[in-house]
Motif scaffolding. Sequence first.
Motif, mmCIF file in Angstrom:
data_model
loop_
_atom_site.group_PDB
_atom_site.id
_atom_site.type_symbol
_atom_site.label_atom_id
_atom_site.label_comp_id
_atom_site.label_asym_id
_atom_site.label_seq_id
_atom_site.Cartn_x
_atom_site.Cartn_y
_atom_site.Cartn_z
ATOM 1 N N ILE A 92 4.932 -18.162 14.386
ATOM 2 C CA ILE A 92 5.217 -19.107 15.468
ATOM 3 C C ILE A 92 5.574 -18.357 16.751
ATOM 4 C CG2 ILE A 92 6.802 -20.911 16.270
ATOM 5 C CD1 ILE A 92 5.105 -22.096 14.214
ATOM 6 N N SER A 96 3.293 -18.328 20.022
ATOM 7 C CA SER A 96 3.924 -18.930 21.200
ATOM 8 C C SER A 96 3.820 -17.996 22.401
ATOM 9 C CB SER A 96 5.392 -19.250 20.917
ATOM 10 O OG SER A 96 5.508 -20.303 19.993
ATOM 11 N N HIS A 99 -0.184 -18.022 23.267
ATOM 12 C CA HIS A 99 -0.778 -19.284 23.719
ATOM 13 C C HIS A 99 0.028 -19.981 24.806
ATOM 14 C CE1 HIS A 99 -2.741 -19.557 19.460
ATOM 15 N NE2 HIS A 99 -3.413 -18.763 20.268
ATOM 16 N N LEU A 100 1.323 -19.663 24.926
ATOM 17 C CA LEU A 100 2.179 -20.383 25.873
ATOM 18 C C LEU A 100 2.851 -19.473 26.897
ATOM 19 C CD1 LEU A 100 3.774 -22.752 23.208
ATOM 20 C CD2 LEU A 100 2.180 -23.441 25.008
ATOM 21 N N THR A 142 1.296 -24.359 18.277
ATOM 22 C CA THR A 142 1.264 -23.774 19.624
ATOM 23 C C THR A 142 0.123 -24.342 20.459
ATOM 24 O OG1 THR A 142 0.078 -21.858 18.707
ATOM 25 C CG2 THR A 142 2.453 -21.653 18.972
ATOM 26 N N LYS A 143 -0.994 -24.680 19.834
ATOM 27 C CA LYS A 143 -2.073 -25.313 20.591
ATOM 28 C C LYS A 143 -1.688 -26.724 21.030
ATOM 29 C CE LYS A 143 -5.307 -22.132 20.745
ATOM 30 N NZ LYS A 143 -5.791 -21.560 22.022
ATOM 31 N N GLY A 145 1.322 -27.506 21.715
ATOM 32 C CA GLY A 145 2.236 -27.201 22.815
ATOM 33 C C GLY A 145 1.507 -26.954 24.124
#
Length: 239
Positions: A92, A96, A99-100, A142-143, A145
């Motif tokens: 995670i 994260s 992707h974020l 995460t996607k 998100g």
Amino acid sequence: MKTTLITGGNSGIGAAIAELLLVRGEKVVSLGLELPAAEHENLFGYTADLTDAANTAEVAAQIASDHQIDALVHNAGMILPNLLPDASPQDILTLSQLHLAAPMALTQAVLAGMEERGSGRILFISSRASMGMPTRSAYSATKAGVHGMARTWALELAPKGITVNVIAPGPVLTENFWGIVPKDGELQGKIADGVPVKRIGTSDDIANAAGFFLDDKASFVTGQVLFVCGGTSLGSLPS
């Protein structure tokens, strides 16, 4: 001449989007683990590990110094598949960051220039798996998100002439896909049969959609998630 920064621009979907923009006569800055194999006078390559926050911040500052970025395509991604009993909380955190947090750092580095010019395009490449898929705990979370963050940015940046949108592909024939599904094997055929349009997508399918969102004429479209998935968002896929 418009300049677009593409993460993961050295291969797969990112490379297809880069090619489309270069054909349009635009400049492309590719950021990935490797430099792009293609060569073009308007293609510029940088390398970084976007799962590393410090490395990401360093390259973001360098790119912002070297180029006037008019559009960003946040495409780089990784899956880390595991069923729940084998999933790790570290997955995670890693995804994260990729992707974020990395897209946030890159966007922040070039945002002031977009705001000054009163225009800009930000596009995320997400996934149909954001709706849920076996073995995708960290990836789906995460996607999903990404969708929330993109919509938030769309609301914040719309008055400044900057649009923020998301493409959520279904299964696409890339090295990422073949890293999990044996190439041209039985499972690949089973997945294709499970897609309503009866085929797996290509990188060009996604690039064509990206070309729309990145176009200057798409200024009235923001905060949207477009599933380019052959209809798989309407049902489930074999895993």
